[in-house]
Motif scaffolding. Structure first.
Motif: not given
Ligand SMILES: NC(=O)c1ccc[n+]([C@@H]2O[C@H](COP(=O)([O-])OP(=O)(O)OC[C@H]3O[C@@H](n4cnc5c(N)ncnc54)[C@H](OP(=O)(O)O)[C@@H]3O)[C@@H](O)[C@H]2O)c1
Length: 264
Positions: A132-143, A145-154, A188-192
């Protein structure tokens, strides 16, 4: 890209905490993809079908996905279904997880149970996040202004030692580190990336040990004096991803009624 609803994929969305997260995100403007190992399209009273009905009642779109987090081949297929339906993914919530089928003392933990728990809670979740990170990095490069995020439930089991379910604690301690590593790498990709640590939450997972936890809570185990509910975790996820913690990647939020407080 402007004015579209954000899309969240929640693993383990058919019940318990994942269901709670799906409902809270739907209330706050997300459309949802929810996955689990089982999905019966004819059943709207339990499992993913019930969650779909609830989410749709809230005015959100729900895409049910059948897939096993432990099976890496399922990741690609499920991501394909998400992108076909929504075109992008803004939030991954890594919630799917299992407890050992049998609680055994650490001196008797079996390799079979160890591999089973680790394959879902840690290995599968790690490689799903990598994809999913690879997908989100590709999205950020294309757009940009978008801000993808990931949450881990531990879990509080990331740091609290339970000798009767060592494999579970190890999986959650490892997953906590995975959250930190992805947070660092994706910054660095703006993905929190955030980690949410539930304490003792009333779900199927804790049903087998309900009377034990009732007793422990009665004896003061949880400062706030009650079981946690799936919606408690869902609300914490919503708070994290709505933007108020934009400069806090890697943040850990505990949802445990104060079990994190050291007492004397
Ligand atoms: N309940 C607690 O007290 C507690 C405390 C701390 C942390 N947590 C964590 O919170 C998460 C959710 O727990 P819960 O209490 O809501 O558990 P739950 O009620 O047992 O639900 C687990 C969910 O994960 C799905 N799932 C399990 N194995 C899967 C797999 N291999 N692939 C895809 N989906 C899978 C289940 O659906 P299917 O069975 O249909 O696949 C279900 O939707 C877990 O990661 C758990 O470790 C729970």
């Amino acid at each position: 890209m402007k004015n579209r609803k954000p899309i969240a994929w929640i693993t383990g969305a058919s019940r318990g905490i994942g269901r709670g997260i799906a409902i809270e995100l739907a209330k706050h403007g997300y459309d949802i993809a929810g996955s689990a190992r089982a999905f019966d399209a004819a059943n709207y009273t339990s499992g993913l079908g019930e969650v779909q009905r609830r989410v749709e009642e809230l005015g959100a779109v729900f895409l049910p996905l059948r897939g096993d987090v432990a099976q890496l081949a399922d990741h690609e297929r499920m991501l394909g279904e998400v992108l076909k339906k929504f075109g992008q993914l803004d939030l991954l919530v890594n919630n799917a997880g299992v407890a050992p089928e049998q609680r055994l003392d650490v001196l008797e933990t079996t390799p079979t149970s160890f591999d089973h728990v680790l394959s879902i809670n840690l290995r599968g979740t790690f490689f799903l996040t990598q994809r999913i990170a690879a997908q989100m990095i590709a999205q950020q490069r294309q757009h940009p202004e978008s801000r993808a995020q990931i949450v881990f439930v531990t879990s509080v089991s990331a740091y609290m030692a339970s000798p009767s379910r060592a494999e579970y604690c190890l999986s959650k301690a490892g997953l906590s580190m995975a959250a930190a590593i992805f947070a660092e790498r994706l910054a660095e990709f703006g993905i929190n990336v955030y980690e949410v640590r539930p304490g003792i939450i009333k779900t199927d997972m804790t049903a087998l040990v309900e009377s034990k936890y009732d007793r422990l809570i009665g004896e003061g185990l949880i400062p706030q004096g009650r079981w946690g509910l799936p919606e408690d975790v869902g609300k914490a996820v919503v708070a994290l991803v709505r933007g108020a913690f934009a400069y806090s990647t890697g943040m850990v939020v505990e949802v445990s009624g104060g079990m994190n407080i050291r007492k004397l």
